[in-house]
Design a protein around this motif. Structure first.
Motif, short mmCIF file in Angstrom:
data_model
loop_
_atom_site.label_atom_id
_atom_site.label_comp_id
_atom_site.label_asym_id
_atom_site.label_seq_id
_atom_site.Cartn_x
_atom_site.Cartn_y
_atom_site.Cartn_z
N THR A 61 0.85 -1.18 0.00
CA THR A 61 0.00 0.00 0.00
C THR A 61 0.88 1.23 0.00
O THR A 61 2.10 1.14 0.25
CB THR A 61 -0.94 -0.01 1.23
OG1 THR A 61 -1.88 1.06 1.11
CG2 THR A 61 -0.15 0.16 2.52
N GLY A 62 0.30 2.38 -0.28
CA GLY A 62 1.09 3.59 -0.33
C GLY A 62 0.23 4.83 -0.22
O GLY A 62 -0.99 4.81 -0.44
N VAL A 63 0.87 5.93 0.16
CA VAL A 63 0.22 7.23 0.25
C VAL A 63 1.23 8.28 -0.19
O VAL A 63 2.44 8.14 0.04
CB VAL A 63 -0.28 7.50 1.69
CG1 VAL A 63 0.87 7.51 2.69
CG2 VAL A 63 -1.08 8.80 1.76
N GLY A 64 0.74 9.31 -0.88
CA GLY A 64 1.68 10.29 -1.41
C GLY A 64 1.07 11.66 -1.60
O GLY A 64 -0.14 11.87 -1.47
N VAL A 65 1.94 12.59 -1.93
CA VAL A 65 1.55 13.96 -2.27
C VAL A 65 2.05 14.26 -3.67
O VAL A 65 3.04 13.67 -4.14
CB VAL A 65 2.12 14.99 -1.27
CG1 VAL A 65 1.52 14.79 0.10
CG2 VAL A 65 3.65 14.88 -1.20
N LYS A 98 -2.83 11.23 -2.85
CA LYS A 98 -3.23 9.95 -3.42
C LYS A 98 -2.96 8.83 -2.43
O LYS A 98 -2.09 8.94 -1.54
CB LYS A 98 -2.48 9.68 -4.73
CG LYS A 98 -0.96 9.61 -4.57
CD LYS A 98 -0.25 9.35 -5.89
CE LYS A 98 -0.53 7.98 -6.43
NZ LYS A 98 0.26 7.67 -7.62
N GLY A 99 -3.68 7.76 -2.60
CA GLY A 99 -3.45 6.53 -1.86
C GLY A 99 -3.71 5.35 -2.78
O GLY A 99 -4.50 5.46 -3.73
N PHE A 100 -3.06 4.23 -2.53
CA PHE A 100 -3.23 3.07 -3.42
C PHE A 100 -2.98 1.77 -2.68
O PHE A 100 -2.30 1.72 -1.64
CB PHE A 100 -2.31 3.18 -4.64
CG PHE A 100 -0.86 3.39 -4.32
CD1 PHE A 100 0.00 2.32 -4.16
CD2 PHE A 100 -0.35 4.68 -4.18
CE1 PHE A 100 1.34 2.51 -3.87
CE2 PHE A 100 1.00 4.88 -3.89
CZ PHE A 100 1.85 3.80 -3.73
#
Length: 207
Positions: A30-34, A62-64
């Motif tokens: 999983t991931g999270v970003g700007v 964003k998140g994925f």
């Protein structure tokens, strides 16, 4: 750029090396970003004059969630808030001030080329299901779902010890929003179309 989630995500990025290595063989991540986003307004859907002003850049988040099928292919689902943008025109006594927001879900295959166990480059091919929210000052708000668009992108990622890593990526969400029957966004009856893109940095965690 005043997004309350940005400081939280930056903190996650700085702490991305602190995840324990208890699930090194797991295909799930999983991931999270700007990100830094840009849209391009379609002239056919908006007033055009020498005095119009545009805000076409903003921060995005964003998140994925992904599944690594094998070393060369992954599948991902994600959510993105592309940002808040503005279009303003004043012409011969006519004035219009429009705020434009884009959010949506994406599904994609992610072809991956690993150069080492930790470093790889990747592409993105999928679909983006977006929602455009238009606020016309003194007239009201309109929210419309867009037809699915082609989602493309490319990037690179590096994993630290403990199966946490950093990803840098560019994504093109395609043309979102809806065309206006009368040709231009003169009221709250259509959102108008924009092309949306985002460059982002994300923290990635396997689990």
């Amino acid at each position: 750029m005043k997004n309350p989630a940005v400081p939280c995500v930056v903190a996650v990025l700085l702490l991305s090396g602190a995840v324990p290595a208890h699930a090194q063989s797991s295909p799930w991540y999983t991931g999270v970003g700007v990100g830094y986003s840009r849209i391009q307004f379609y002239p056919a859907d908006f007033q055009v004059s020498s005095t119009d002003t545009k805000k076409e850049f903003d921060a995005g988040i964003k998140g994925f969630l992904g599944y690594q099928i094998n070393r060369n292919w992954a599948a991902e689902v994600g959510y993105a808030t592309v940002g808040k943008f503005n279009y303003k025109v004043e012409n011969a006594g006519f004035s219009e001030d429009i705020d434009y927001r884009v959010t949506g879900f994406g599904f994609a295959l992610v072809p991956t080329v690993p150069f080492t166990r930790k470093f790889s480059v990747f592409g993105r091919f999928g679909a983006f299901f977006s929602q455009a929210r238009v606020t016309v000052r003194n007239l009201g708000v309109l929210t419309q779902d867009s037809d699915p668009t082609l989602l493309t992108g490319f990037g690179m990622q590096y994993f630290f010890a403990g199966d946490s890593g950093i990803r840098i990526e560019f994504e093109n969400f395609g043309t979102v929003g809806n065309a206006c029957a009368n040709g231009q966004v003169l009221g709250v009856d259509c959102t108008g179309r924009v092309n949306a893109k985002m460059a982002s940095m994300s923290a990635v965690f396997k689990f």
